[in-house]
Design a protein around this motif. Sequence first.
Motif, PDB file in Angstrom:
ATOM      1  N   VAL A 133      56.583  25.491  30.444  1.00 26.82           N
ATOM      2  CA  VAL A 133      55.440  24.881  29.672  1.00 26.82           C
ATOM      3  C   VAL A 133      54.006  25.141  30.105  1.00 26.82           C
ATOM      4  N   LEU A 134      54.121  24.911  31.401  1.00 31.46           N
ATOM      5  CA  LEU A 134      52.914  25.099  32.277  1.00 31.46           C
ATOM      6  C   LEU A 134      52.233  26.597  32.289  1.00 31.46           C
ATOM      7  N   THR A 135      53.448  27.459  32.320  1.00 32.03           N
ATOM      8  CA  THR A 135      53.225  29.126  32.415  1.00 32.03           C
ATOM      9  C   THR A 135      52.602  29.305  30.978  1.00 32.03           C
ATOM     10  N   GLN A 136      53.213  28.707  30.216  1.00 29.30           N
ATOM     11  CA  GLN A 136      52.559  28.920  28.484  1.00 29.30           C
ATOM     12  C   GLN A 136      51.321  28.540  28.520  1.00 29.30           C
ATOM     13  N   ALA A 137      50.934  27.232  28.888  1.00 29.72           N
ATOM     14  CA  ALA A 137      49.760  26.813  28.662  1.00 29.72           C
ATOM     15  C   ALA A 137      48.697  27.615  29.581  1.00 29.72           C
ATOM     16  N   ILE A 138      48.891  27.951  30.649  1.00 29.07           N
ATOM     17  CA  ILE A 138      47.976  28.580  31.563  1.00 29.07           C
ATOM     18  C   ILE A 138      47.860  30.119  30.902  1.00 29.07           C
ATOM     19  N   GLY A 139      48.833  30.673  30.473  1.00 27.96           N
ATOM     20  CA  GLY A 139      48.656  31.835  29.654  1.00 27.96           C
ATOM     21  C   GLY A 139      47.857  31.843  28.689  1.00 27.96           C
ATOM     22  N   ARG A 140      47.811  31.062  27.750  1.00 28.95           N
ATOM     23  CA  ARG A 140      46.934  30.493  26.613  1.00 28.95           C
ATOM     24  C   ARG A 140      45.599  30.483  27.159  1.00 28.95           C
ATOM     25  N   GLY A 141      45.490  29.762  28.247  1.00 29.02           N
ATOM     26  CA  GLY A 141      44.092  29.257  28.847  1.00 29.02           C
ATOM     27  C   GLY A 141      43.324  30.600  29.483  1.00 29.02           C
ATOM     28  N   GLN A 142      44.380  31.502  29.806  1.00 35.13           N
ATOM     29  CA  GLN A 142      43.879  32.968  30.302  1.00 35.13           C
ATOM     30  C   GLN A 142      43.342  33.740  29.299  1.00 35.13           C
ATOM     31  N   GLN A 143      43.918  33.478  28.273  1.00 38.05           N
ATOM     32  CA  GLN A 143      43.529  34.349  26.800  1.00 38.05           C
ATOM     33  C   GLN A 143      42.183  33.520  26.240  1.00 38.05           C
ATOM     34  N   ASP A 144      42.128  32.208  26.111  1.00 37.13           N
ATOM     35  CA  ASP A 144      41.033  31.581  25.475  1.00 37.13           C
ATOM     36  C   ASP A 144      39.842  31.525  26.515  1.00 37.13           C
ATOM     37  N   GLY A 145      40.157  31.654  27.940  1.00 30.85           N
ATOM     38  CA  GLY A 145      38.938  31.758  28.797  1.00 30.85           C
ATOM     39  C   GLY A 145      38.648  30.504  29.508  1.00 30.85           C
ATOM     40  N   SER A 146      39.820  29.554  29.039  1.00 30.54           N
ATOM     41  CA  SER A 146      39.666  28.060  29.793  1.00 30.54           C
ATOM     42  C   SER A 146      40.254  28.276  31.117  1.00 30.54           C
ATOM     43  N   VAL A 147      41.061  29.219  31.517  1.00 29.66           N
ATOM     44  CA  VAL A 147      41.572  29.331  32.808  1.00 29.66           C
ATOM     45  C   VAL A 147      41.243  30.655  33.165  1.00 29.66           C
ATOM     46  N   ALA A 148      40.204  30.679  34.402  1.00 32.91           N
ATOM     47  CA  ALA A 148      39.545  32.035  34.791  1.00 32.91           C
ATOM     48  C   ALA A 148      40.377  32.752  35.781  1.00 32.91           C
ATOM     49  N   SER A 149      41.407  31.992  36.433  1.00 34.13           N
ATOM     50  CA  SER A 149      42.202  32.723  37.454  1.00 34.13           C
ATOM     51  C   SER A 149      42.820  33.905  36.854  1.00 34.13           C
ATOM     52  N   LEU A 150      42.841  35.184  37.759  1.00 37.30           N
ATOM     53  CA  LEU A 150      43.573  36.259  37.244  1.00 37.30           C
ATOM     54  C   LEU A 150      45.036  36.213  37.878  1.00 37.30           C
ATOM     55  N   ARG A 151      45.385  35.222  38.537  1.00 34.34           N
ATOM     56  CA  ARG A 151      46.763  35.173  39.351  1.00 34.34           C
ATOM     57  C   ARG A 151      47.694  34.977  37.997  1.00 34.34           C
ATOM     58  N   PRO A 152      48.931  35.619  38.306  1.00 37.83           N
ATOM     59  CA  PRO A 152      50.092  35.643  36.991  1.00 37.83           C
ATOM     60  C   PRO A 152      50.150  34.125  36.589  1.00 37.83           C
ATOM     61  N   ALA A 153      50.291  33.899  35.582  1.00 35.96           N
ATOM     62  CA  ALA A 153      50.500  32.468  34.806  1.00 35.96           C
ATOM     63  C   ALA A 153      51.587  31.578  35.577  1.00 35.96           C
ATOM     64  N   ARG A 154      52.687  32.622  35.800  1.00 39.25           N
ATOM     65  CA  ARG A 154      53.867  31.919  36.360  1.00 39.25           C
ATOM     66  C   ARG A 154      53.470  31.337  37.725  1.00 39.25           C
ATOM     67  N   GLU A 155      53.004  32.023  38.580  1.00 36.52           N
ATOM     68  CA  GLU A 155      52.761  31.735  39.806  1.00 36.52           C
ATOM     69  C   GLU A 155      51.777  30.581  39.703  1.00 36.52           C
ATOM     70  N   LEU A 156      50.760  30.544  39.070  1.00 34.44           N
ATOM     71  CA  LEU A 156      49.908  29.046  39.145  1.00 34.44           C
ATOM     72  C   LEU A 156      50.669  28.027  38.322  1.00 34.44           C
ATOM     73  N   ALA A 157      51.625  28.184  37.540  1.00 25.34           N
ATOM     74  CA  ALA A 157      52.302  27.026  37.093  1.00 25.34           C
ATOM     75  C   ALA A 157      53.074  26.261  38.292  1.00 25.34           C
ATOM     76  N   ARG A 158      53.749  27.433  38.996  1.00 25.77           N
ATOM     77  CA  ARG A 158      54.694  27.156  40.278  1.00 25.77           C
ATOM     78  C   ARG A 158      53.761  26.253  41.149  1.00 25.77           C
ATOM     79  N   LEU A 159      52.925  26.665  41.273  1.00 25.44           N
ATOM     80  CA  LEU A 159      51.846  25.856  42.351  1.00 25.44           C
ATOM     81  C   LEU A 159      51.681  24.373  41.777  1.00 25.44           C
ATOM     82  N   LEU A 160      51.259  24.174  40.676  1.00 24.97           N
ATOM     83  CA  LEU A 160      51.378  22.890  39.743  1.00 24.97           C
ATOM     84  C   LEU A 160      52.491  22.172  40.069  1.00 24.97           C
ATOM     85  N   VAL A 161      53.606  22.970  39.710  1.00 27.80           N
ATOM     86  CA  VAL A 161      54.951  22.205  39.738  1.00 27.80           C
ATOM     87  C   VAL A 161      55.027  21.573  41.133  1.00 27.80           C
TER      88      VAL A 161
END
Length: 193
Positions: A133-161
């Motif tokens: 669910v964090l991967t999905q949210a981060i992916g949406r954030g990368q699309q809507d511009g609220s998440v600026a990181s270009l790292r893969p969404a799953r990697e960022l989600a894994r760090l949060l987890v």
Amino acid sequence: MSRPQEFDTTEALHHAMRAFWLKGYEATSLTDLLAATGLSKSSLYATFGGKRDLFLAAFDAYRQARARDAHRVLRQQPARRAIETFFHSLFADVNSDEPMLGCMSINQAVELAPHDPAVRQRVVEDLQQMELVLTQAIGRGQQDGSVASLRPARELARLLVLAFPGLQVMARAGYTRQQLDDAQQLLFTCLDG
């Protein structure tokens, strides 16, 4: 003919969940469960089975409620705010007079998962679901511009987890709300460009 049930099963399960969550599985006695649920021993066994069955039912009820909450919060827009709201909501009761219970899944990752395959599977499922669910949210954030990181969404989600259990331990150890907020703000910098 059996007597009709004279109690609310969901409410009894909720009270048992609270008892297990407060003391852990091993330290929660049958006496604790009977006091928490208000049930007789025969009603408890007839409805839920033994202590382990009751625990697994209570743990599953906890997990389902938390998954619903996570999905609800993380679907909000913009995605970055949803992610931050999700993490901040986990520590909403830090400064209350109630004991800090932490996340029941993280508690069980420490208490039972090392030697109980059924609990281990549930804990792993919870962490994987959180990552999804964090991967999905981060992916949406990368699309809507609220998440600026270009790292893969799953990697960022894994760090949060990965950080999630540490934050839970900090909260249970007595860190203040401000200290937890500061730690989370540092964690959220991984979402920046």
